[in-house]
Enzyme design. Structure first.
Site, PDB file in Angstrom:
ATOM      1  N   LYS A  80     -12.099  -6.624   1.996  1.00  0.00           N
ATOM      2  CA  LYS A  80     -13.027  -7.322   2.884  1.00  0.00           C
ATOM      3  C   LYS A  80     -14.294  -7.855   2.237  1.00  0.00           C
ATOM      4  O   LYS A  80     -15.010  -8.656   2.844  1.00  0.00           O
ATOM      5  CB  LYS A  80     -13.460  -6.359   4.014  1.00  0.00           C
ATOM      6  CG  LYS A  80     -12.343  -5.972   4.968  1.00  0.00           C
ATOM      7  CD  LYS A  80     -11.879  -7.178   5.737  1.00  0.00           C
ATOM      8  CE  LYS A  80     -10.769  -6.867   6.698  1.00  0.00           C
ATOM      9  NZ  LYS A  80     -10.123  -8.061   7.214  1.00  0.00           N
ATOM     10  N   TYR A  98       0.879  -1.175   0.000  1.00  0.00           N
ATOM     11  CA  TYR A  98       0.000   0.000   0.000  1.00  0.00           C
ATOM     12  C   TYR A  98       0.913   1.221   0.000  1.00  0.00           C
ATOM     13  O   TYR A  98       1.640   1.442   0.974  1.00  0.00           O
ATOM     14  CB  TYR A  98      -0.868   0.034   1.253  1.00  0.00           C
ATOM     15  CG  TYR A  98      -1.854  -1.114   1.363  1.00  0.00           C
ATOM     16  CD1 TYR A  98      -3.119  -1.021   0.784  1.00  0.00           C
ATOM     17  CD2 TYR A  98      -1.529  -2.280   2.048  1.00  0.00           C
ATOM     18  CE1 TYR A  98      -4.025  -2.070   0.884  1.00  0.00           C
ATOM     19  CE2 TYR A  98      -2.435  -3.333   2.150  1.00  0.00           C
ATOM     20  CZ  TYR A  98      -3.672  -3.214   1.564  1.00  0.00           C
ATOM     21  OH  TYR A  98      -4.574  -4.254   1.664  1.00  0.00           O
TER      22      TYR A  98
END
Ligand code: APR
Length: 395
Positions: A298, A202
């Site tokens: 998620k 990230y």
């Protein structure tokens, strides 16, 4: 008149896992899927499975190929203005690991196993219409091969994704919708090149967020922050590589491998929740009930978690007539959903370049820096990230 116990709309991770868990409990289902089998088995989506998701699939015998071919991950990297910070989330959360395995591969496995055990499945089911779910006699009507069919059932599971028909068929006054659009978009890129990293990256950069995700040893997934409504035509391949090189650059000589870009698309970051996730005998699961910004990876995990809760509740009802778990279905799922919403939103706001016209931008920018500094500098903050990222066992 054809009938089944549970009519499932949608053959995504939610619908297919639900069908399998119901079959394990001796409960019949029919899955009605709008798209073709080939389409759902090749559509590139998510790819990171939480520890709990892997354990569920393993325990129910659905994860054999996943366990063989998936890539175990134990840490992730935050790259802040070129400086790397590794968070060893597995060490920080009791040795629990995550698994990289593409969603379309999991869907293909679940379909193959469902067909092998004789689970009725209708692909290319058109104009599916749920009806009668405010009574004890729900039904699904649909068209297959030009013929209108009617399927009677005891319950309907709306596992038909964000744009499905199930949530839309609930009377507007019976549900509350919570919707938040983030001022960020992601240009998603698939390149036929081995990953340049062994762990997900990230990257925070003044040009905007960049992500280097992992799918398979031959194919890499990248994300570049862009405008939520950006025209994908603004991103020719050479601009994509130029920006990936710039945003992912480090001060220690790391290099990025280039390869042919095989797919690119833009999506906006959005949070959405429908409460409750039930109306009468219609139960929503997965993206049909909620979507999260993709930052925390998620969506697929939430969908499978819903399926697990719903399967257990339906199994209890069929076993003993006890509806307590069904009554608690929505609140049980929503606790996890809102935890994940908060986590995904926190991660999104921390990692993206803030729009120039965002009110209070300068203050928020300092907040971002403080969040990153805390995450990368405090073992307690890292442990909290690890618990959320790997998936909180208690939720
Ligand atoms: N009738 C029948 N099937 C439908 C209909 C309809 N009207 N509308 C949608 N479907 C099908 C879609 O074609 C799709 O195969 O329902 C399925 C829903 O699957 P997903 O969108 O994968 O949703 P879900 O199972 O909840 O899984 C969520 O998908 O978007 C990703 O990141 C997200 O990984 C998460 C996962």
């Amino acid at each position: 008149m054809p009938r089944t116990q549970v009519g499932i709309i949608g053959a995504g991770p939610a619908g297919l896992v639900l069908g399998h868990l119901l079959a394990d409990a001796g409960v019949d289902s029919v899955v009605l899927e709008k798209a073709s089998r080939q389409h759902i088995e090749t559509r590139v989506r998510a790819g990171l499975l939480e520890h709990g998701t892997v354990e569920l699939l393993r325990a129910s015998g659905l994860g054999e190929r996943m366990l063989r071919e998936g890539l175990t991950h134990r840490g992730t990297e935050f790259r802040v203005d070129g400086v790397r910070h590794r968070i060893a989330y597995s060490d920080l959360y009791g040795g629990r690991a995550m698994l990289v395995y593409p969603q379309q591969e999991l869907v293909a496995d679940l379909v193959r196993l469902r067909l092998a055990r004789g689970g009725p499945t209708v692909f290319e089911a058109e104009d599916v219409e749920p009806a009668g779910f405010d009574s004890d006699h729900p039904a699904l009507t649909y068209s297959a091969g030009g013929v209108r069919e009617r399927l009677e059932c005891d319950f309907i599971a709306g596992c038909d994704g964000f744009h499905g028909v199930a949530r839309e068929s609930i009377p507007a006054g019976a549900i509350s919708l919570f919707d938040q659009r983030l001022p960020f978009g992601w240009l998603g890129v698939i390149a036929a090149v081995p990953p340049s990293t062994s762990e997900i990256i990230y990257a925070v950069h003044e040009r905007g967020f960049a992500g280097h995700m992992i799918r398979t040893p031959e194919v890499s997934r990248f994300y570049l922050q862009c405008e939520p409504d950006e025209d994908v035509g603004n991103w020719p391949d050479d601009r994509i590589w130029e920006d990936l090189h710039a945003r992912l650059a480090t001060t220690d000589g790391w290099s990025l491998k280039e390869g042919p870009i095989v797919e690119k698309s833009v999506s906006e970051l959005r949070s959405f929740v429908c409460e409750p996730m039930q109306f009468g005998r219609l139960f929503l699961a997965g993206d049909a009930a909620h979507i999260v910004p993709p930052t925390g990876a998620k969506g697929m995990n939430l969908a499978i978690a819903d399926a697990q809760v719903l399967a257990a509740a339906l199994a209890a009802w069929y076993r003993s007539g006890d509806g307590a778990l069904l009554d608690a279905y929505s609140s049980t799922c929503l606790r996890r959903v809102w935890r994940v919403q908060e986590f995904s939103s926190w991660m999104s706001w921390m990692l993206h370049r803030l729009p120039d016209d965002l009110p209070g931008r300068a203050f928020r920018r300092r907040m971002q820096q403080a969040q990153l500094d805390y995450l990368c500098g405090s073992p307690v903050a890292a442990a909290s990230f690890a618990e959320n990222y790997v998936g909180i066992e208690e939720f």
